[in-house]
Motif scaffolding. Structure first.
Motif, PDB file in Angstrom:
ATOM      1  N   VAL A  69     -12.311  18.078  -3.438  1.00 53.61           N
ATOM      2  CA  VAL A  69     -12.633  18.467  -4.811  1.00 53.61           C
ATOM      3  C   VAL A  69     -11.432  19.241  -5.338  1.00 53.61           C
ATOM      4  CG1 VAL A  69     -14.161  19.773  -6.312  1.00 53.61           C
ATOM      5  CG2 VAL A  69     -15.097  18.585  -4.322  1.00 53.61           C
ATOM      6  N   LEU A  70     -10.759  18.679  -6.353  1.00 48.41           N
ATOM      7  CA  LEU A  70      -9.571  19.324  -6.906  1.00 48.41           C
ATOM      8  C   LEU A  70      -9.919  20.367  -7.954  1.00 48.41           C
ATOM      9  CD1 LEU A  70      -7.268  16.203  -7.267  1.00 48.41           C
ATOM     10  CD2 LEU A  70      -7.350  17.859  -5.403  1.00 48.41           C
ATOM     11  N   SER A  71     -10.943  20.060  -8.751  1.00 50.20           N
ATOM     12  CA  SER A  71     -11.320  20.977  -9.817  1.00 50.20           C
ATOM     13  C   SER A  71     -12.753  20.682 -10.217  1.00 50.20           C
ATOM     14  CB  SER A  71     -10.379  20.779 -11.003  1.00 50.20           C
ATOM     15  OG  SER A  71     -10.729  21.638 -12.057  1.00 50.20           O
ATOM     16  N   ALA A  72     -13.450  21.696 -10.712  1.00 47.48           N
ATOM     17  CA  ALA A  72     -14.823  21.529 -11.178  1.00 47.48           C
ATOM     18  C   ALA A  72     -15.024  22.413 -12.400  1.00 47.48           C
ATOM     19  CB  ALA A  72     -15.819  21.881 -10.089  1.00 47.48           C
ATOM     20  N   LEU A  73     -15.805  21.889 -13.346  1.00 45.18           N
ATOM     21  CA  LEU A  73     -16.052  22.614 -14.590  1.00 45.18           C
ATOM     22  C   LEU A  73     -17.533  22.544 -14.914  1.00 45.18           C
ATOM     23  CD1 LEU A  73     -14.857  23.942 -17.204  1.00 45.18           C
ATOM     24  CD2 LEU A  73     -14.784  21.636 -18.136  1.00 45.18           C
ATOM     25  N   PRO A  74     -18.215  23.689 -14.995  1.00 45.86           N
ATOM     26  CA  PRO A  74     -19.629  23.654 -15.366  1.00 45.86           C
ATOM     27  C   PRO A  74     -19.771  23.304 -16.851  1.00 45.86           C
ATOM     28  CG  PRO A  74     -18.908  25.913 -15.011  1.00 45.86           C
ATOM     29  CD  PRO A  74     -17.759  25.034 -14.680  1.00 45.86           C
ATOM     30  N   VAL A  75     -20.695  22.398 -17.155  1.00 50.09           N
ATOM     31  CA  VAL A  75     -20.933  22.002 -18.544  1.00 50.09           C
ATOM     32  C   VAL A  75     -22.364  22.310 -18.971  1.00 50.09           C
ATOM     33  CG1 VAL A  75     -19.127  20.266 -18.645  1.00 50.09           C
ATOM     34  CG2 VAL A  75     -21.398  19.636 -17.819  1.00 50.09           C
ATOM     35  N   ARG A  80     -22.206  19.743 -13.923  1.00 48.06           N
ATOM     36  CA  ARG A  80     -20.782  20.026 -13.865  1.00 48.06           C
ATOM     37  C   ARG A  80     -19.998  18.728 -13.820  1.00 48.06           C
ATOM     38  NH1 ARG A  80     -18.900  23.824 -10.474  1.00 48.06           N
ATOM     39  NH2 ARG A  80     -20.838  24.917 -10.731  1.00 48.06           N
ATOM     40  N   ILE A  81     -18.742  18.830 -14.198  1.00 45.46           N
ATOM     41  CA  ILE A  81     -17.797  17.715 -14.111  1.00 45.46           C
ATOM     42  C   ILE A  81     -16.797  18.105 -13.034  1.00 45.46           C
ATOM     43  CG2 ILE A  81     -16.000  16.436 -15.317  1.00 45.46           C
ATOM     44  CD1 ILE A  81     -17.496  17.019 -17.910  1.00 45.46           C
ATOM     45  N   ALA A  82     -16.472  17.144 -12.146  1.00 41.50           N
ATOM     46  CA  ALA A  82     -15.561  17.444 -11.046  1.00 41.50           C
ATOM     47  C   ALA A  82     -14.495  16.363 -10.942  1.00 41.50           C
ATOM     48  CB  ALA A  82     -16.329  17.540  -9.730  1.00 41.50           C
ATOM     49  N   LEU A  83     -13.291  16.800 -10.610  1.00 45.39           N
ATOM     50  CA  LEU A  83     -12.197  15.886 -10.320  1.00 45.39           C
ATOM     51  C   LEU A  83     -12.070  15.822  -8.809  1.00 45.39           C
ATOM     52  CD1 LEU A  83      -9.859  14.150 -11.434  1.00 45.39           C
ATOM     53  CD2 LEU A  83      -8.422  16.185 -11.295  1.00 45.39           C
ATOM     54  N   VAL A  84     -12.253  14.603  -8.274  1.00 46.14           N
ATOM     55  CA  VAL A  84     -12.304  14.421  -6.826  1.00 46.14           C
ATOM     56  C   VAL A  84     -11.178  13.479  -6.411  1.00 46.14           C
ATOM     57  CG1 VAL A  84     -13.721  13.581  -4.906  1.00 46.14           C
ATOM     58  CG2 VAL A  84     -14.793  14.713  -6.845  1.00 46.14           C
ATOM     59  N   GLN A  85     -10.497  13.824  -5.330  1.00 46.68           N
ATOM     60  CA  GLN A  85      -9.470  12.958  -4.759  1.00 46.68           C
ATOM     61  C   GLN A  85     -10.064  12.279  -3.532  1.00 46.68           C
ATOM     62  OE1 GLN A  85      -5.632  13.757  -5.164  1.00 46.68           O
ATOM     63  NE2 GLN A  85      -5.085  11.946  -3.989  1.00 46.68           N
ATOM     64  N   VAL A  86     -10.016  10.941  -3.544  1.00 48.35           N
ATOM     65  CA  VAL A  86     -10.474  10.146  -2.407  1.00 48.35           C
ATOM     66  C   VAL A  86      -9.304   9.268  -2.007  1.00 48.35           C
ATOM     67  CG1 VAL A  86     -12.148   8.479  -1.544  1.00 48.35           C
ATOM     68  CG2 VAL A  86     -12.827  10.146  -3.288  1.00 48.35           C
ATOM     69  N   GLY A  87      -8.687   9.576  -0.885  1.00 46.46           N
ATOM     70  CA  GLY A  87      -7.485   8.848  -0.485  1.00 46.46           C
ATOM     71  C   GLY A  87      -6.380   9.098  -1.495  1.00 46.46           C
ATOM     72  N   ASP A  88      -5.901   8.010  -2.135  1.00 48.92           N
ATOM     73  CA  ASP A  88      -4.859   8.166  -3.142  1.00 48.92           C
ATOM     74  C   ASP A  88      -5.392   8.020  -4.570  1.00 48.92           C
ATOM     75  OD1 ASP A  88      -5.443   5.525  -2.936  1.00 48.92           O
ATOM     76  OD2 ASP A  88      -3.374   4.818  -2.995  1.00 48.92           O
ATOM     77  N   LYS A  89      -6.704   7.921  -4.746  1.00 49.14           N
ATOM     78  CA  LYS A  89      -7.328   7.804  -6.066  1.00 49.14           C
ATOM     79  C   LYS A  89      -7.962   9.123  -6.482  1.00 49.14           C
ATOM     80  CE  LYS A  89      -7.200   3.294  -6.868  1.00 49.14           C
ATOM     81  NZ  LYS A  89      -6.590   2.699  -8.011  1.00 49.14           N
ATOM     82  N   GLN A  90      -7.960   9.355  -7.784  1.00 48.84           N
ATOM     83  CA  GLN A  90      -8.650  10.512  -8.330  1.00 48.84           C
ATOM     84  C   GLN A  90      -9.746  10.027  -9.265  1.00 48.84           C
ATOM     85  OE1 GLN A  90      -5.832  13.233 -10.080  1.00 48.84           O
ATOM     86  NE2 GLN A  90      -5.174  13.981  -8.072  1.00 48.84           N
ATOM     87  N   LEU A  91     -10.943  10.588  -9.087  1.00 51.08           N
ATOM     88  CA  LEU A  91     -12.103  10.198  -9.880  1.00 51.08           C
ATOM     89  C   LEU A  91     -12.643  11.408 -10.625  1.00 51.08           C
ATOM     90  CD1 LEU A  91     -12.505   8.770  -6.798  1.00 51.08           C
ATOM     91  CD2 LEU A  91     -14.150   7.552  -8.177  1.00 51.08           C
ATOM     92  N   LEU A  92     -13.082  11.180 -11.859  1.00 54.32           N
ATOM     93  CA  LEU A  92     -13.776  12.203 -12.620  1.00 54.32           C
ATOM     94  C   LEU A  92     -15.250  11.866 -12.537  1.00 54.32           C
ATOM     95  CD1 LEU A  92     -13.250  14.672 -14.432  1.00 54.32           C
ATOM     96  CD2 LEU A  92     -13.374  13.118 -16.384  1.00 54.32           C
ATOM     97  N   ILE A  93     -16.047  12.773 -11.978  1.00 55.22           N
ATOM     98  CA  ILE A  93     -17.473  12.493 -11.795  1.00 55.22           C
ATOM     99  C   ILE A  93     -18.314  13.555 -12.503  1.00 55.22           C
ATOM    100  CG2 ILE A  93     -17.152  11.277  -9.603  1.00 55.22           C
ATOM    101  CD1 ILE A  93     -18.071  13.833  -8.173  1.00 55.22           C
ATOM    102  N   GLY A  94     -19.489  13.145 -12.908  1.00 54.18           N
ATOM    103  CA  GLY A  94     -20.464  14.057 -13.479  1.00 54.18           C
ATOM    104  C   GLY A  94     -21.558  14.301 -12.457  1.00 54.18           C
ATOM    105  N   VAL A  95     -21.893  15.556 -12.242  1.00 58.00           N
ATOM    106  CA  VAL A  95     -22.888  15.914 -11.231  1.00 58.00           C
ATOM    107  C   VAL A  95     -24.022  16.660 -11.916  1.00 58.00           C
ATOM    108  CG1 VAL A  95     -23.285  17.139  -9.068  1.00 58.00           C
ATOM    109  CG2 VAL A  95     -21.047  16.122  -9.524  1.00 58.00           C
ATOM    110  N   ALA A  96     -25.241  16.173 -11.723  1.00 55.29           N
ATOM    111  CA  ALA A  96     -26.442  16.814 -12.257  1.00 55.29           C
ATOM    112  C   ALA A  96     -27.489  16.800 -11.140  1.00 55.29           C
ATOM    113  CB  ALA A  96     -26.948  16.067 -13.481  1.00 55.29           C
ATOM    114  N   PRO A  97     -28.537  17.568 -11.265  1.00 54.31           N
ATOM    115  CA  PRO A  97     -29.566  17.564 -10.218  1.00 54.31           C
ATOM    116  C   PRO A  97     -30.136  16.162 -10.020  1.00 54.31           C
ATOM    117  CG  PRO A  97     -29.927  19.391 -11.714  1.00 54.31           C
ATOM    118  CD  PRO A  97     -28.846  18.546 -12.307  1.00 54.31           C
ATOM    119  N   GLY A  98     -29.937  15.628  -8.833  1.00 55.44           N
ATOM    120  CA  GLY A  98     -30.473  14.313  -8.489  1.00 55.44           C
ATOM    121  C   GLY A  98     -29.683  13.148  -9.030  1.00 55.44           C
ATOM    122  N   HIS A  99     -28.483  13.384  -9.603  1.00 54.22           N
ATOM    123  CA  HIS A  99     -27.725  12.274 -10.182  1.00 54.22           C
ATOM    124  C   HIS A  99     -26.235  12.587 -10.162  1.00 54.22           C
ATOM    125  CE1 HIS A  99     -27.178   8.714 -12.624  1.00 54.22           C
ATOM    126  NE2 HIS A  99     -26.407   9.413 -13.446  1.00 54.22           N
TER     127      HIS A  99
END
Length: 120
Positions: A69-75, A80-99
């Motif tokens: 997890v490179l960065s996370a921002l509560p919305v 929250r929105i998180a920037l995640v590095q998986v291998g050589d890719k970076q993904l922007l994901i949205g995280v909510a309870p159960g989703h």
């Protein structure tokens, strides 16, 4: 003459009570100094414990295996929105309870992955 001796006795009693109050105030200033010192000691201990918790626990971005997890921002309260590095890719994901949902997959790295800290 009787009035002057009564006045002298009253003055003497007033002086003795004032001397007694002075002793009380002197002890009071010692007690205030001691209280201030203990207050500083307790505040110092609280700050020391806060530093130790931050230093010896893994607070902040975590990495497991090839994911980081490179960065996370509560919305919201629990979103929250998180920037995640998986291998050589970076993904922007949205995280909510159960989703969890992918918001964007970046072609190039947006943020450099932090280097591992050396522990003393």
């Amino acid at each position: 003459m009787a009035e002057s001796s009564a006045t002298a006795d009253a003055a003497r009693q007033g002086a003795e009570s004032a001397a007694g109050q002075g002793a009380i105030f002197a002890g009071g200033s010692d007690a205030m100094l001691q209280t201030a010192i203990w207050l500083l000691v307790i505040v110092g201990l609280i700050l020391l414990l806060a530093w130790a918790v931050r230093r010896f626990t893994n607070i902040g971005p975590r990495s497991v295996g090839g994911m980081r997890v490179l960065s996370a921002l509560p919305v919201g309260n629990r979103e929250r929105i998180a920037l995640v590095q998986v291998g050589d890719k970076q993904l922007l994901i949205g995280v909510a309870p159960g989703h969890v949902s992918t918001l964007h997959v970046f072609d190039e790295n947006v943020l450099e992955a932090p280097t591992a800290r050396k522990t003393p």
